[in-house]
Design a protein around this motif. Structure first.
Motif, PDB file in Angstrom:
ATOM      1  N   PRO A 369      -6.194 -13.238   4.608  1.00 59.09           N
ATOM      2  CA  PRO A 369      -5.276 -13.098   5.742  1.00 59.09           C
ATOM      3  C   PRO A 369      -3.850 -13.519   5.403  1.00 59.09           C
ATOM      4  O   PRO A 369      -2.891 -12.907   5.865  1.00 59.09           O
ATOM      5  N   GLU A 370      -3.725 -14.561   4.588  1.00 62.96           N
ATOM      6  CA  GLU A 370      -2.393 -15.028   4.225  1.00 62.96           C
ATOM      7  C   GLU A 370      -1.652 -13.978   3.395  1.00 62.96           C
ATOM      8  O   GLU A 370      -0.452 -13.743   3.588  1.00 62.96           O
ATOM      9  N   SER A 371      -2.368 -13.317   2.480  1.00 61.96           N
ATOM     10  CA  SER A 371      -1.745 -12.266   1.673  1.00 61.96           C
ATOM     11  C   SER A 371      -1.415 -11.051   2.527  1.00 61.96           C
ATOM     12  O   SER A 371      -0.339 -10.456   2.389  1.00 61.96           O
ATOM     13  N   ALA A 372      -2.335 -10.687   3.422  1.00 63.17           N
ATOM     14  CA  ALA A 372      -2.097  -9.525   4.276  1.00 63.17           C
ATOM     15  C   ALA A 372      -0.880  -9.720   5.165  1.00 63.17           C
ATOM     16  O   ALA A 372      -0.159  -8.766   5.481  1.00 63.17           O
ATOM     17  N   ARG A 379       6.577   0.078   6.018  1.00 59.01           N
ATOM     18  CA  ARG A 379       7.225   0.136   4.711  1.00 59.01           C
ATOM     19  C   ARG A 379       6.156   0.304   3.638  1.00 59.01           C
ATOM     20  O   ARG A 379       5.402  -0.626   3.363  1.00 59.01           O
ATOM     21  N   PRO A 380       6.065   1.469   3.000  1.00 55.68           N
ATOM     22  CA  PRO A 380       5.114   1.652   1.915  1.00 55.68           C
ATOM     23  C   PRO A 380       5.577   0.908   0.674  1.00 55.68           C
ATOM     24  O   PRO A 380       6.760   0.594   0.509  1.00 55.68           O
ATOM     25  N   GLY A 381       4.637   0.621  -0.219  1.00 56.72           N
ATOM     26  CA  GLY A 381       4.974  -0.071  -1.444  1.00 56.72           C
ATOM     27  C   GLY A 381       3.759  -0.738  -2.042  1.00 56.72           C
ATOM     28  O   GLY A 381       2.614  -0.378  -1.738  1.00 56.72           O
ATOM     29  N   VAL A 382       3.989  -1.738  -2.893  1.00 53.23           N
ATOM     30  CA  VAL A 382       2.888  -2.474  -3.504  1.00 53.23           C
ATOM     31  C   VAL A 382       3.053  -3.963  -3.222  1.00 53.23           C
ATOM     32  O   VAL A 382       4.157  -4.494  -3.231  1.00 53.23           O
ATOM     33  N   LEU A 383       1.929  -4.618  -2.950  1.00 58.31           N
ATOM     34  CA  LEU A 383       1.893  -6.072  -2.808  1.00 58.31           C
ATOM     35  C   LEU A 383       1.391  -6.626  -4.131  1.00 58.31           C
ATOM     36  O   LEU A 383       0.265  -6.346  -4.553  1.00 58.31           O
ATOM     37  N   LEU A 384       2.210  -7.403  -4.792  1.00 57.46           N
ATOM     38  CA  LEU A 384       1.880  -7.925  -6.110  1.00 57.46           C
ATOM     39  C   LEU A 384       1.030  -9.200  -6.010  1.00 57.46           C
ATOM     40  O   LEU A 384       0.972  -9.853  -4.962  1.00 57.46           O
ATOM     41  N   LYS A 385       0.399  -9.557  -7.100  1.00 55.03           N
ATOM     42  CA  LYS A 385      -0.445 -10.743  -7.132  1.00 55.03           C
ATOM     43  C   LYS A 385       0.337 -12.007  -6.818  1.00 55.03           C
ATOM     44  O   LYS A 385      -0.195 -12.949  -6.220  1.00 55.03           O
ATOM     45  N   ASN A 386       1.619 -12.038  -7.181  1.00 50.58           N
ATOM     46  CA  ASN A 386       2.416 -13.241  -6.929  1.00 50.58           C
ATOM     47  C   ASN A 386       2.942 -13.313  -5.505  1.00 50.58           C
ATOM     48  O   ASN A 386       3.685 -14.240  -5.157  1.00 50.58           O
ATOM     49  N   GLY A 387       2.564 -12.335  -4.650  1.00 46.91           N
ATOM     50  CA  GLY A 387       2.991 -12.334  -3.260  1.00 46.91           C
ATOM     51  C   GLY A 387       4.229 -11.526  -2.979  1.00 46.91           C
ATOM     52  O   GLY A 387       4.569 -11.317  -1.807  1.00 46.91           O
ATOM     53  N   GLN A 419      -1.600  -6.569 -12.021  1.00 51.25           N
ATOM     54  CA  GLN A 419      -0.382  -6.947 -11.314  1.00 51.25           C
ATOM     55  C   GLN A 419      -0.466  -6.818  -9.798  1.00 51.25           C
ATOM     56  O   GLN A 419       0.248  -7.520  -9.078  1.00 51.25           O
ATOM     57  N   VAL A 420      -1.317  -5.935  -9.285  1.00 52.57           N
ATOM     58  CA  VAL A 420      -1.239  -5.504  -7.891  1.00 52.57           C
ATOM     59  C   VAL A 420      -2.433  -5.992  -7.074  1.00 52.57           C
ATOM     60  O   VAL A 420      -3.574  -5.939  -7.534  1.00 52.57           O
ATOM     61  N   GLN A 421      -2.141  -6.452  -5.849  1.00 56.44           N
ATOM     62  CA  GLN A 421      -3.205  -6.750  -4.885  1.00 56.44           C
ATOM     63  C   GLN A 421      -3.560  -5.520  -4.070  1.00 56.44           C
ATOM     64  O   GLN A 421      -4.743  -5.224  -3.864  1.00 56.44           O
ATOM     65  N   ALA A 422      -2.534  -4.806  -3.580  1.00 55.48           N
ATOM     66  CA  ALA A 422      -2.809  -3.651  -2.719  1.00 55.48           C
ATOM     67  C   ALA A 422      -1.665  -2.660  -2.804  1.00 55.48           C
ATOM     68  O   ALA A 422      -0.496  -3.037  -2.980  1.00 55.48           O
TER      69      ALA A 422
END
Length: 626
Positions: A369-372, A379-387, A419-422
């Motif tokens: 939940p914190e990452s989401a 806004r489309p894009g990528v959520l990286l592992k580092n937030g 590198q990527v979470q989502a």
């Protein structure tokens, strides 16, 4: 999660002034508050995805009219859910899908401890059972077992003080377990205390939880820590023997229930109660008379131990594919994607193409939940592992590599595995699904319609089409948002006191102090706050029969002074929580509202200091069912 659940027919008297909840019911309103475990599926799903997760030996089904059925839960080819009660000779119960609030499929989730023999030598207790004196006894305790009947006596005892004195006929359970028994009778309802107990140790001041019958009333007794006073509350009145009782320990929660026939159970209470490791579980008997040992009789005693493989609600978004409908296909394998379509495989669906406009997220690793919460809207894009979030539109995904076209940075490439979470493609737009299906692999289906075919469930999803789910893979079925109407769409007819410029009173869509809308660390998409001492009333026109809710003090409020959350129906109190601060887990539950015209939600100061500081209480997930 702590989920206080109580049902009353009269207010708590002076003996139980410290009760954690107080409910009153009458002809126009019957209160049954059902524990509901809500888990985060995504920011936009926080407010409406409500599934029940309750312990049961095989399965449990709750209906929109507040009834509970327990037994083997199956899909009937006629298009209904079939509940076969555990008790021998009981007839199966057939229920329409349209009547289901929650159905939990728990086959194999529990195993019965070896049944005791019919007779034992000289009335001795069965192997694994012991009559244990708790605290000082005026006279020796007595326990005998014959023909499946437990006869227990004690003298000069007490349950409910800081130090207990009773006879506990106990077994030892290594972890999560459930005890069911029928209390046949007691010698004197005013002089005998009898029931089921879960206890940490034999010490008289040990932590314990118990479902207690005395003076023709049922009580839920609980001592959270050694040496503390017992917290006790009336949960049903005018109970008469013989009476079926059940106490369940599971996932840091103790739940109690009662039944007249051992088949259909009424959940009475559920509270957070954490005991580490093995515990004592058994039959409690306490004779208060000092000059004579007094007691009663139990039969049909059964202890079931829960395995660790039972289905549970996901606490995070599993890796996989999320559709714009809100459906999450956990562990879906993504073959490739471009600016027009995504190709994926899951179970029997192999190399399926779905239009990009119907996809919300590709999740490469479990998303908390914190990452989401770090994903911006629209806004489309990528959520990286580092937030970090990198905005841009998808050009292509293939062989674990993402190509993203960014206005600021031009063409960007990312290693999805490292590198990527989502990958964010579109915002989810959850439809008004009639049912929500949770599967054992932590997939969630927001079903526009559902059809039962043999032992399979055919789920129609507004974004992904039809999915066929096997019975063995189904964990939960619950009423979806299509059957629930947000309470906040209705305008309150009365707010007391009237909101002031300082922000006191009612605040919809935010908190009076401008704090984040958050409960238990999870964002709340839609909710309202009431300052301590305030209330809001709605005219329901007797059109609804259920209210679902979450409630708590918003995260960020200093946990210095507590408040209570209260629900009234036509002026009669249905629910009163124990004092709570922002450190307490949010409450969640369902209240029956049959025939209720006016519904009132209140936040009351638990101390004089609370009233002076106007501490906010946050109500979220407020929904009504017709």
């Amino acid at each position: 999660m702590e989920v206080p659940v109580f049902s009353h027919q009269k207010p708590i008297d002076s003996r139980v002034a410290a009760a954690s909840c107080n409910l009153a019911s009458g002809p126009a309103a019957t209160a049954r508050i059902i524990p509901i475990a809500r888990r985060t599926l995504f920011r936009s799903l926080f407010t409406f995805l409500t599934l029940l997760s309750l312990p049961a030996a095989a399965g449990i089904v709750r209906t929109l009219d507040g009834k509970t059925y327990e037994g083997q839960v199956s899909l009937d080819p006629s298009g209904k859910i079939l509940v076969t009660p555990i008790q021998r000779g009981a007839k199966p119960i057939s229920l329409e899908l349209s009547t289901i609030l929650q159905a939990s499929f728990r086959d194999g989730a529990a195993r019965d401890v070896a049944a005791p023999p019919v007779r034992t030598e000289l009335g001795k207790l069965p192997p694994g059972w012991e009559a244990l004196p708790i605290g000082p006894q005026i006279q020796p305790h007595y326990a005998k077992y014959t023909d499946g009947n437990y006869s227990i006596k004690s003298a000069g005892g007490e349950i409910g003080a800081k130090r207990d004195s009773l006879c506990l006929v106990r077994s030892i359970v290594p972890g999560d377990a459930e005890i069911v028994a029928r209390l046949i009778d007691v010698k004197n309802t005013q002089r005998v205390v009898a029931g089921l107990m879960l206890r940490s140790t034999p010490e008289p001041d040990s932590p314990y939880a118990a479902l207690i019958y005395t003076n023709t009333e049922l009580f839920f007794f609980r001592r959270n820590r050694a040496g503390e006073s017992t917290d006790q509350g009336t949960i049903a009145v005018r109970a008469t023997t013989p009476l079926w009782l059940k106490l369940t320990r599971r996932s840091g929660t103790v739940a109690v229930a009662t039944s007249r026939d051992g088949n259909t159970w009424e959940q009475l209470a559920s509270e957070a109660f954490a005991l580490d490791g093995p515990a004592l579980m058994g039959l409690a008997m306490c004779g208060k008379e000092r000059g004579e040992a007094m007691g009663g009789h139990f039969d049909s005693v059964r202890i079931s131990a829960f395995s660790t493989g039972a289905a549970a609600m996901p606490t995070t978004l599993k890796r996989g594919l999320m559709l714009r409908s809100g459906t999450l296909l956990a562990d879906a394998e993504i073959a490739r994607a471009d600016d027009s379509a995504v190709r994926y495989s899951k179970a029997e669906r192999r190399d399926v193409s779905i239009s990009l406009v119907n996809v919300a997220r590709i999740i490469f690793r479990d998303l908390t939940p914190e990452s989401a919460a770090k994903i911006p809207e629209k806004r489309p894009g990528v959520l990286l592992k580092n937030g970090d979030f990198v905005e841009g539109t998808l050009r292509a995904y293939r062989d674990g590599r993402i190509e993203l076209s960014s206005v600021l940075f031009g063409l960007q490439r990312f290693d999805a595995n490292n590198q990527v979470q989502a990958l964010i493609l579109n915002d989810p737009e959850p439809r008004k699904g009639e049912l929500i299906i949770l599967t054992t692999d932590n997939s969630v289906y927001i079903a526009r319609s559902v059809k039962i075919e043999s032992d399979r469930l055919v789920v129609e999803d507004s974004a992904g089409g039809a999915f066929t789910l096997s019975r063995s893979g189904i964990a939960e079925i619950a009423a979806g948002p299509g059957r629930l109407e947000p309470l906040l769409k209705l305008k309150p007819i009365r707010i007391e006191p009237r909101p002031t410029r300082s922000g006191e009173g009612l605040t919809v869509g935010g908190t009076a102090a401008g704090l984040p809308m958050s409960l238990g660390g999870a964002p709340v998409e839609s909710g309202m706050t009431l300052s301590a001492g305030s209330s809001a009333t709605w005219d329901l026109g007797r059109a609804y029969h259920l209210l679902t809710f979450r409630a708590g003090v918003p995260s960020g409020v200093a946990p210095t002074v507590p408040v209570r959350f209260i629900v009234l129906a036509d002026g009669k109190e249905l629910f009163r929580s124990k004092p709570r601060t922002s450190l307490d887990e949010p409450l969640s539950g369902t209240i029956e509202l049959n025939g209720v015209k006016e519904l009132t939600l209140k936040v009351d100061p638990a101390t004089p200091e609370t009233a002076a500081l106007a501490i906010p209480g946050l109500w979220a997930g407020l929904a009504l069912a017709k």
